[in-house]
Structure formats: C-alpha cells, structure tokens
Design a protein around this motif. Structure first.
Motif, PDB file in Angstrom:
ATOM      1  N   SER A   1      -9.028  -5.090  -5.621  1.00 32.83           N
ATOM      2  CA  SER A   1      -8.930  -4.994  -4.160  1.00 32.83           C
ATOM      3  C   SER A   1     -10.322  -4.999  -3.526  1.00 32.83           C
ATOM      4  CB  SER A   1      -8.098  -3.778  -3.742  1.00 32.83           C
ATOM      5  OG  SER A   1      -8.747  -2.586  -4.026  1.00 32.83           O
ATOM      6  N   SER A   2     -10.319  -5.289  -2.227  1.00 34.68           N
ATOM      7  CA  SER A   2     -11.567  -5.391  -1.441  1.00 34.68           C
ATOM      8  C   SER A   2     -12.429  -4.159  -1.685  1.00 34.68           C
ATOM      9  CB  SER A   2     -11.267  -5.418   0.056  1.00 34.68           C
ATOM     10  OG  SER A   2     -10.039  -6.007   0.340  1.00 34.68           O
TER      11      SER A   2
ATOM     12  N   ALA B   1      -4.095  -8.485   0.311  1.00 36.86           N
ATOM     13  CA  ALA B   1      -3.364  -9.067  -0.817  1.00 36.86           C
ATOM     14  C   ALA B   1      -4.031 -10.367  -1.271  1.00 36.86           C
ATOM     15  CB  ALA B   1      -1.921  -9.315  -0.416  1.00 36.86           C
TER      16      ALA B   1
ATOM     17  N   LEU C   1     -11.502  -2.314   8.784  1.00 37.69           N
ATOM     18  CA  LEU C   1     -11.506  -3.540   7.990  1.00 37.69           C
ATOM     19  C   LEU C   1     -10.584  -4.574   8.643  1.00 37.69           C
ATOM     20  CD1 LEU C   1     -12.481  -5.067   5.512  1.00 37.69           C
ATOM     21  CD2 LEU C   1     -10.837  -3.793   4.124  1.00 37.69           C
TER      22      LEU C   1
ATOM     23  N   ARG D   1       0.830  -1.218   0.000  1.00 40.48           N
ATOM     24  CA  ARG D   1       0.000   0.000   0.000  1.00 40.48           C
ATOM     25  C   ARG D   1       0.858   1.260   0.000  1.00 40.48           C
ATOM     26  NH1 ARG D   1      -2.579  -3.302   4.004  1.00 40.48           N
ATOM     27  NH2 ARG D   1      -4.336  -4.388   3.063  1.00 40.48           N
TER      28      ARG D   1
ATOM     29  N   HIS E   1      -2.540   0.626   8.688  1.00 38.79           N
ATOM     30  CA  HIS E   1      -3.326  -0.282   7.843  1.00 38.79           C
ATOM     31  C   HIS E   1      -2.385  -0.868   6.787  1.00 38.79           C
ATOM     32  CE1 HIS E   1      -6.378  -2.092   5.426  1.00 38.79           C
ATOM     33  NE2 HIS E   1      -6.115  -1.312   4.404  1.00 38.79           N
TER      34      HIS E   1
HETATM   35  O1  LIG Z   1      -5.200  -4.428   0.161  1.00 33.15           O
HETATM   36  C1  LIG Z   1      -5.512  -3.425  -0.490  1.00 33.15           C
HETATM   37  O2  LIG Z   1      -4.788  -2.806  -1.284  1.00 33.15           O
HETATM   38  C2  LIG Z   1      -6.891  -2.883  -0.229  1.00 33.15           C
HETATM   39  C3  LIG Z   1      -6.978  -2.776   1.232  1.00 33.15           C
HETATM   40  O3  LIG Z   1      -6.472  -1.841   1.818  1.00 33.15           O
HETATM   41  C4  LIG Z   1      -7.453  -3.950   1.975  1.00 33.15           C
HETATM   42  O4  LIG Z   1      -8.155  -4.814   1.414  1.00 33.15           O
HETATM   43  O5  LIG Z   1      -7.134  -4.030   3.152  1.00 33.15           O
END
Ligand SMILES: O=C([O-])CC(=O)C(=O)O
Ligand SMILES: NC(=O)C1=CN([C@@H]2O[C@H](COP(=O)(O)OP(=O)(O)OC[C@H]3O[C@@H](n4cnc5c(N)ncnc54)[C@H](O)[C@@H]3O)[C@@H](O)[C@H]2O)C=CC1
Length: 328
Positions: free
Chosen positions: A238-239, A229, A159, A99, A188
C-alpha cells in the motif's frame, strides 16, 4: 533564541510509512525549520530491533533539529507529554481487501492508544490517525480518551485531497499549486466525495472549466476513490511515501495554519452539514492558531447530498461494528 523541542510520537515506526515519515519530521518539514523535535517511537516488541535500525539511520543523518529519540513498546512511554501523535501503526490491507476489513484487526489497537493518550499526552495534543480504517480508528481513540478535547483527534483524508488536486491539475492542464477551495467529504474509503464545485484556479471556476459531469461521476470520483487499491495492485504494497507526505501536510497545516486556504481534514463533526456530532468526517477546513475550523455555509446540491449520505452511512455502519470495543 532556540525554541523548546516539541515531542512527536509516531506509532508503527518500523513500518513502511514510518520509514518515509521520520526523516522528514526530523528535517523540519512538518513543524518548521526552526522547531527542534524529540521523536517518541512506538512499535510492537518484535519490531523493536527494526526501529533501532531506523534510529541508527536517523543518527547518521545528523539532523540539527533532532534533539532526542525514545524507542518503546509501551504506549504510556510513547505518549508521555507529547505535543503531536501520529498513529500509523496498524496492519495494512492487501489485494482484494477493503479498508473496513481491517476493523477487527486494528480497532482494538486504538482503544489502548486512546486511553494511553488520555493519561499521558499534553492536554493540547494533536493526534492524527493514519492506520486504517482511519476515520473509525480515530473515533475509537477519541471515545477512549474522555479527558481530552474531542478536537485533539483527527483522521487522514489529506491523501485523498492531494490525489484529487493532482487529477484536477491533469484534467485542466494547470499547476497543482494554482488550485484552491477543493474539498473531500466523508470516509477515507472509495465512498469519499471529492468535490471541486467550489474550486478555483486563478479565480476562475474549476467546475466551469471542466464542465463535464460524466467525467466527474464516472472517471474522477472512481479514480480518486480507488487510488489506494490501484497502488496496491501496481506495487504489491500500500501507499507509503504519499501517505507519509499527506501526514506531514495535515499536521503542518494544523500547527502552522493555512493562511485562509482550504484543506481537507477528518475531524469530529460539530453537527455541520447534518453530520452527527463526533463522527470523524472529512470536511473542508481552514486552520489558524493551532485550531481547525469547518468551512460553513456551502451549498449542497442533490448529487453532493447523495454522495455525502453514502459515505456517512458507511461510517455509521463501521461505528456500529466497533460498538463492542467501546463497551456500548
Ligand atoms: O489503500 C490502502 O489500503 C492504503 C490507503 O489507505 C491509501 O492508499 O489510500
Ligand atoms: N489514512 C491513509 O490515507 C492511509 C493509511 N494507511 C494505513 O497505515 C497503516 C500503516 O501502513 P504501513 O506503514 O504501510 O504498514 P506496515 O505493515 O509497513 O507497518 C505497520 C507497523 O505498525 C506496527 N504495529 C502493529 N501493531 C502495532 C501496535 N499495536 N502498536 C504500534 N505499532 C504497531 C507494525 O509492527 C509495523 O511496524 C495501515 O493501516 C495502512 O492501511 C496507509 C496509507 C494511507
């Protein structure tokens, strides 16, 4: 009596998270089933036709709570008088990227939007940054908005929190809803530290129930940390729905309160737990009266301190990498 509408800005409204998010906000899932909303949607100029398509669908849902929609490519218009701003618009990563690789591409967006929030939003605005790298983008936005209270700016670790809840539920065979006092510390990113040492299920200690440090270090933490990932690998994208759901959970709890329950939010540190002030860091918090409060006084053992240091160091490196954007 009908409440006055709240203005909610959503950036990246034409994107995949936007498509999962807008309908739920308009349905009252975020601010309450008695709270009318006006959506103020921002995207870049070439994406505006797609935003218009989404708005046609919003109209076709005939949501009783949706009192108006603004479509714009101008951040000042998007953030005018907003109560809540969801900063989603940014490039997502693809396979093989971390990220933080998005910092160059996305960081600049948040100086502009931070300034536009500073100049146009309500002084009580609640900002959630979703666009990655979310913590550092939230830091950039906050630093670009000197006239707003730093606590207006938060970043999304919900998340990770929800992913951790779900893994603990699977491991213990107990319902997700029975788990309390879970926390996720830090960035994150795969370095985040999901911590179930204080968690309980029906009053009993989750740590004692699991009693498996090897599982914690080598299965649980990597599974939660690398879940994004894994989704990209499986979906090719991506999510999105789970990210939108986490954004709804984050803002709902911030606005409506958690009744004493712990949730995880990325917030500007107040110096607690040795985290430098204003660092956007995931902490266990409770929310009441529209404000969050860090859960204080938790014991940090050696393993936890090591994990917290790793995720903090990564955030400090990211901050160093965006200094030029902030004229520092
Ligand atoms: O993984 C990614 O790039 C999207 C995201 O932040 C996730 O799903 O946690
Ligand atoms: N914090 C978290 O837990 C999560 C964060 N994300 C991040 O959310 C972001 C959005 O993801 P998706 O919706 O899947 O991406 P997407 O590519 O489907 O949509 C992004 C949207 O943002 C718009 N955009 C780009 N620059 C903009 C700007 N300057 N102003 C306004 N809009 C702009 C694009 O035109 C596009 O419509 C990505 O950075 C992704 O990595 C995704 C999942 C979880």
């Amino acid at each position: 009596m009908t409440k006055p509408a709240m203005r909610v800005a959503v950036t990246g409204a034409a994107g995949q998270i936007g498509y999962s998010l807008l309908f739920r906000i308009a349905n009252g899932d975020m601010l309450g089933k008695d709270q009318p909303v006006i959506l103020q949607l921002l995207d870049i100029t070439p994406a505006l036709p797609a935003v218009k398509g989404v708005v046609m669908e919003l109209e076709d849902c005939a949501f009783p709570l949706l009192q108006g929609v603004v479509i714009t490519d101008d951040p000042a218009t998007a953030f005018k008088d907003v109560d809540v701003a969801l900063l989603v618009g940014a490039r997502p990563r693809s396979k093989g990227m971390e990220r933080k690789d998005l910092l160059e591409a996305n960081g600049a967006i948040f100086t502009v939007q931070g300034k536009a929030l500073n100049d146009n939003a309500k002084r009580s605005v609640k900002v959630l940054v979703v666009g990655n790298p979310a913590n550092t983008n939230a830091y950039i936005a906050q630093q670009s908005a000197p006239d707003l209270d730093p606590n207006c700016f938060t970043s999304m670790l919900r998340l990770d929190h929800n992913r951790a809840l779900s893994q603990v539920a699977a491991k213990t065979g107990k319902p997700v809803a029975s788990i309390e006092k879970l926390a996720v510390w830090g960035n994150h990113s795969p370095t985040m530290y999901a911590d179930y040492r204080f968690a309980t299920i029906d009053g009993a200690s989750v740590k004692d129930m699991i009693n498996d440090q090897e599982w914690n270090a080598n299965t649980f933490l990597p599974t939660v940390g690398k879940r994004g990932a894994a989704i990209i690998e499986a979906r090719g994208l991506s999510s999105a729905a789970s990210a939108a759901n986490a954004a709804i959970d984050h803002v709902r709890d911030w606005v409506l309160g958690t009744n004493g329950k712990w949730v995880t939010m990325g917030i500007p540190s107040d110096g607690s737990y040795g985290i430098p002030e204003k660092t956007q860091f995931g902490f266990p918090v409770t929310c009441a009266n529209g404000k969050f409060e860090i859960v204080k006084g938790l014991e940090i053992d050696a393993f936890s301190q090591e994990r917290i240091n790793i995720t903090l160091n990564e955030l400090m490196e990211e901050r160093e990498g965006v200094k030029h954007l902030l004229g520092k």
